[in-house]
Design an enzyme around this catalytic site. Structure first.
Site, short mmCIF file in Angstrom:
data_model
loop_
_atom_site.label_atom_id
_atom_site.label_comp_id
_atom_site.label_asym_id
_atom_site.label_seq_id
_atom_site.Cartn_x
_atom_site.Cartn_y
_atom_site.Cartn_z
N GLN A 180 0.84 -0.87 0.06
CA GLN A 180 -0.14 0.10 0.06
C GLN A 180 0.68 1.10 0.53
O GLN A 180 1.48 1.63 0.55
CB GLN A 180 -0.72 -0.43 1.29
N GLN B 229 1.70 -10.97 11.31
CA GLN B 229 1.55 -10.35 9.96
C GLN B 229 1.30 -8.48 10.03
O GLN B 229 1.86 -7.54 10.16
CB GLN B 229 1.32 -10.32 8.88
N HIS C 171 1.29 -2.25 11.12
CA HIS C 171 2.14 -3.17 12.05
C HIS C 171 2.44 -3.14 13.11
O HIS C 171 3.61 -3.26 13.21
CB HIS C 171 3.74 -3.47 10.28
N ARG D 142 -9.46 -7.29 4.24
CA ARG D 142 -8.48 -6.92 4.85
C ARG D 142 -7.94 -5.28 4.99
O ARG D 142 -7.63 -4.64 6.37
CB ARG D 142 -6.82 -7.33 4.75
N SER E 4 5.01 -6.49 2.95
CA SER E 4 3.70 -6.00 3.76
C SER E 4 1.81 -6.31 3.13
O SER E 4 2.12 -7.93 2.87
CB SER E 4 3.49 -3.87 3.85
N LEU E 5 1.28 -5.46 2.36
CA LEU E 5 0.00 -6.00 1.31
C LEU E 5 0.97 -6.41 0.34
O LEU E 5 -0.09 -7.99 0.09
CB LEU E 5 -0.96 -5.04 0.66
#
Length: 309
Positions: free
Chosen positions: A10, A248, A200, A115, A90-91
């Site tokens: 993102q 995560q 996170h 999500r 991440s994503l």
């Protein structure tokens, strides 16, 4: 040649991303149209026309993953090439799971739509945000965050991107108060990001719980190696995926450490979409990174892969 396929997260979104790929590759058109029907989102409008939704997490996340898949499918349609490892920031770890065979591609796009909703809901009313710190050692950033938490602040190291670039997350007011502290410690820049989520870090505990419930029936029992953001090592099974992807959202992204750990077993990195990770990789590894975003960049990589360079 051994390849690692890598996928951005993102913040990499831009109006018009994937348009040329969509217009020129059958599989790209097919997956966008299928995703639009399955998710009840007009992805052509979301990706290719100016709109406000592209900045909202529940739309941003599936748009980025879909763009990565379109770029990946354009390569697949053009030449046979298999990754030895996949990795996402991440994503992007969900994009990596889709390409590795851990998730169906359409299921992945729907999952990250959820999500985004879970993350936004978890941060509702918590004045959440993130801040990028440039030019300061990781250990110093960690020390400042630790000291701040001991004094009641909610701030955590969230993304280890490359040397001299780390993102912290937490309460927006607490982050703003630390701007001068980071700069006094030697940071070249400490800048709040235009975000309403704190990724996170423990702020996303509820989102983490909800996500794993939705993931459990979708994830395959086994798949090709995916490098985890949480442990910076590869995993290949459903049990590992459920444990690591639950963690995560509340643990920092170890992107820099992941690249360092796999670098000796990789000859080339291929990013699908954006080009953000290509810039980070230049500060981590001497190995080449190609970023496929359009026809020109696809052709450049294919020339390299076919040994024309």
């Amino acid at each position: 040649m051994k390849y690692a396929f890598i996928f951005p997260g993102q913040g990499s979104q831009a109006v018009g991303m994937g348009k040329e790929i969509y217009e020129n590759f059958v599989q790209a058109r097919e997956i966008l149209d299928r995703a639009s029907d399955f998710c009840s989102i007009d992805f052509k409008k979301l990706l290719f026309e100016p709109n406000d939704n592209l900045a909202i997490s529940e739309f941003t996340q599936p748009a980025i993953v879909l763009n990565s898949f379109m770029c990946y499918l354009a390569l697949e349609e053009s030449m046979a090439l298999k990754a030895d490892l996949t990795l996402g920031h991440s994503l992007g770890e969900f994009s990596a799971l889709g390409v590795s065979g851990g998730l169906d591609l359409i299921d992945t796009i729907k999952l990250v739509n959820s999500r985004g909703k879970f993350m936004q809901a978890a941060c509702e009313g918590k004045n959440a945000s993130m801040m990028v710190i440039l030019g300061l050692e990781d250990s110093k950033v960690e020390e400042i965050c630790q000291n701040a938490r001991e004094n009641g602040a909610q701030v955590w190291a969230a993304n280890y991107n490359c040397d001299g670039q780390i993102v912290v997350a937490g309460n927006k007011d607490d982050l703003a108060k630390l701007e001068s502290t980071f700069k006094e410690a030697g940071a070249k820049r400490a800048m709040l990001l235009n975000m309403s989520v704190a990724s996170h870090c423990p702020t996303l505990k509820d989102a983490s719980e909800n996500l794993v419930k939705e993931l459990e029936p979708l994830i395959k029992d086994e798949f090709d190696p995916v490098v985890s953001n949480v442990i910076a090592r590869a995993y290949t099974s459903k049990d590992e995926a459920l444990q690591l992807l639950k963690a995560q959202l509340v643990k920092p992204v170890l992107y820099k450490q992941s690249i360092e750990n796999i670098d000796s077993s990789v000859d080339c990195y291929v990013e699908f979409g954006a080009g953000v990770l290509k810039g980070m990789n230049k500060k981590i590894t001497s190995k080449p990174t190609y970023s496929i975003t359009d026809i020109k960049s696809l052709e450049e990589f294919m020339s390299f892969a076919k040994g024309e360079f």
